[in-house]
Each structure stands twice: as structure tokens, then as C-alpha cells.
Write a protein that holds these residues in place. Structure first.
Motif, PDB file in Angstrom:
ATOM      1  N   ALA A  24       0.853  -1.194   0.000  1.00  0.00           N
ATOM      2  CA  ALA A  24       0.000   0.000   0.000  1.00  0.00           C
ATOM      3  C   ALA A  24       0.885   1.239   0.000  1.00  0.00           C
ATOM      4  N   ILE A  25       0.509   2.215  -0.811  1.00  0.00           N
ATOM      5  CA  ILE A  25       1.143   3.532  -0.809  1.00  0.00           C
ATOM      6  C   ILE A  25       0.009   4.514  -0.600  1.00  0.00           C
ATOM      7  N   GLU A  26      -0.052   5.071   0.601  1.00  0.00           N
ATOM      8  CA  GLU A  26      -1.207   5.868   1.010  1.00  0.00           C
ATOM      9  C   GLU A  26      -0.786   7.227   1.538  1.00  0.00           C
ATOM     10  N   LEU A  31      -4.502   1.499   7.430  1.00  0.00           N
ATOM     11  CA  LEU A  31      -5.054   0.832   8.605  1.00  0.00           C
ATOM     12  C   LEU A  31      -4.977  -0.682   8.530  1.00  0.00           C
ATOM     13  N   SER A  32      -5.091  -1.237   7.337  1.00  0.00           N
ATOM     14  CA  SER A  32      -5.190  -2.688   7.255  1.00  0.00           C
ATOM     15  C   SER A  32      -4.181  -3.340   6.317  1.00  0.00           C
ATOM     16  N   PRO A  36       5.203  -4.830   3.303  1.00  0.00           N
ATOM     17  CA  PRO A  36       5.663  -3.449   3.335  1.00  0.00           C
ATOM     18  C   PRO A  36       4.582  -2.470   2.882  1.00  0.00           C
ATOM     19  N   TRP A  37       4.543  -1.324   3.521  1.00  0.00           N
ATOM     20  CA  TRP A  37       3.665  -0.236   3.115  1.00  0.00           C
ATOM     21  C   TRP A  37       4.410   1.089   3.257  1.00  0.00           C
ATOM     22  N   LEU A  38       3.909   2.094   2.544  1.00  0.00           N
ATOM     23  CA  LEU A  38       4.505   3.418   2.542  1.00  0.00           C
ATOM     24  C   LEU A  38       3.401   4.437   2.743  1.00  0.00           C
ATOM     25  N   GLY A  39       3.639   5.391   3.636  1.00  0.00           N
ATOM     26  CA  GLY A  39       2.649   6.432   3.870  1.00  0.00           C
ATOM     27  C   GLY A  39       3.314   7.728   4.276  1.00  0.00           C
TER      28      GLY A  39
END
Length: 131
Positions: A24-26, A31-32, A36-39
Motif C-alpha cells: 500500500a502507498i497511502e 489501517l489494514s 511493506p507499506w509506505l505512507g
């Protein structure tokens, strides 16, 4: 202009093929999404106007959370993020990017085999020239 930059930057990062393995790139911490994710962890702006146009200096901190044992495990993601931001187009529909500068980074090991990286940038923008 801050919100316009945030939206354009997230869209630009999402379109990068090298970042397709990020779940996810937000605009904020998802939240869910699993790592790996980027925010965007934080942003703030100050006046950077010139005689004939409004301008803003905007600082944005991006947070990458990944899951790994090794400290260098997310180095490819960090390098791809830095390269993508360096290539961010100067001419945008809603603003002109005058300059962007990497300011600092921080990495840390987190509980439950998570790793965090924080990348902070400064962007200087001017509103588009209207004729």
C-alpha cells in the motif's frame, strides 16, 4: 498547495514499477495493509511566496514499514523511493516544483520483526503562472 503536493506525490510513487511490491502507498499510514507499506507520516508548510506568485516550502516525511530480520532488507525500497522522488516532474497542473531536497532519514528495528524507515524531504513550490 500542501494537499495538492501530497496527492501528486502519492500518485507519482504509486505509478513506479519498482515500488509495485509495496502492498500500500497511502497518504497516511494504512489501517489494514500488511508490510511493506509506505505512507506520509507528517507534513507541514510555510510561506515561500515571491513578488508575483504565492509559494510554499513544504516538508514531507514518508514512512516505510517492512518486515525483515536484516537491517539492509528494505534498502532496495528506500533507494527506489529516493530515485522516484528525485524524478518528480517540476511542472504539475496545480503548481510548479522549484526544488526538492532530501533532508534526512532514520531507520529502526521495531517489535514483531518489523523495520521502519523515515525519509524527510523539502519541496519548494510556486503557484502556476496565470495569463
Amino acid at each position: 498547495m500542501e494537499n495538492l503536493l501530497r496527492a501528486a506525490l502519492i500518485d507519482w510513487l504509486r505509478a513506479d514499477p519498482q515500488l509495485q511490491n509495496i502492498n500500500a502507498i497511502e497518504e497516511e499510514s494504512p489501517l489494514s495493509a500488511s508490510p511493506p507499506w509506505l505512507g506520509i507520516a507528517a507534513s507541514g508548510s510555510a510561506d515561500w511566496s515571491v513578488k508575483d506568485r504565492r509559494g510554499r516550502e513544504i516538508r514531507i516525511a514518508l514512512e516505510l514499514e517492512s518486515r525483515a530480520d536484516e537491517p539492509a532488507a528494505d534498502a532496495d525500497f528506500v533507494e527506489a523511493i529516493e530515485s522516484r522522488i528525485a524524478a518528480f516532474p517540476r511542472e504539475q497542473a496545480d503548481f510548479q516544483l522549484v526544488s526538492s531536497q532530501f533532508l534526512r532519514a532514520r531507520s529502526e528495528r521495531r517489535p514483531n520483526n518489523l523495520r521502519g524507515a523515515l525519509l524527510e524531504y523539502r519541496f519548494r513550490l510556486l503557484e502556476p503562472i496565470t495569463e
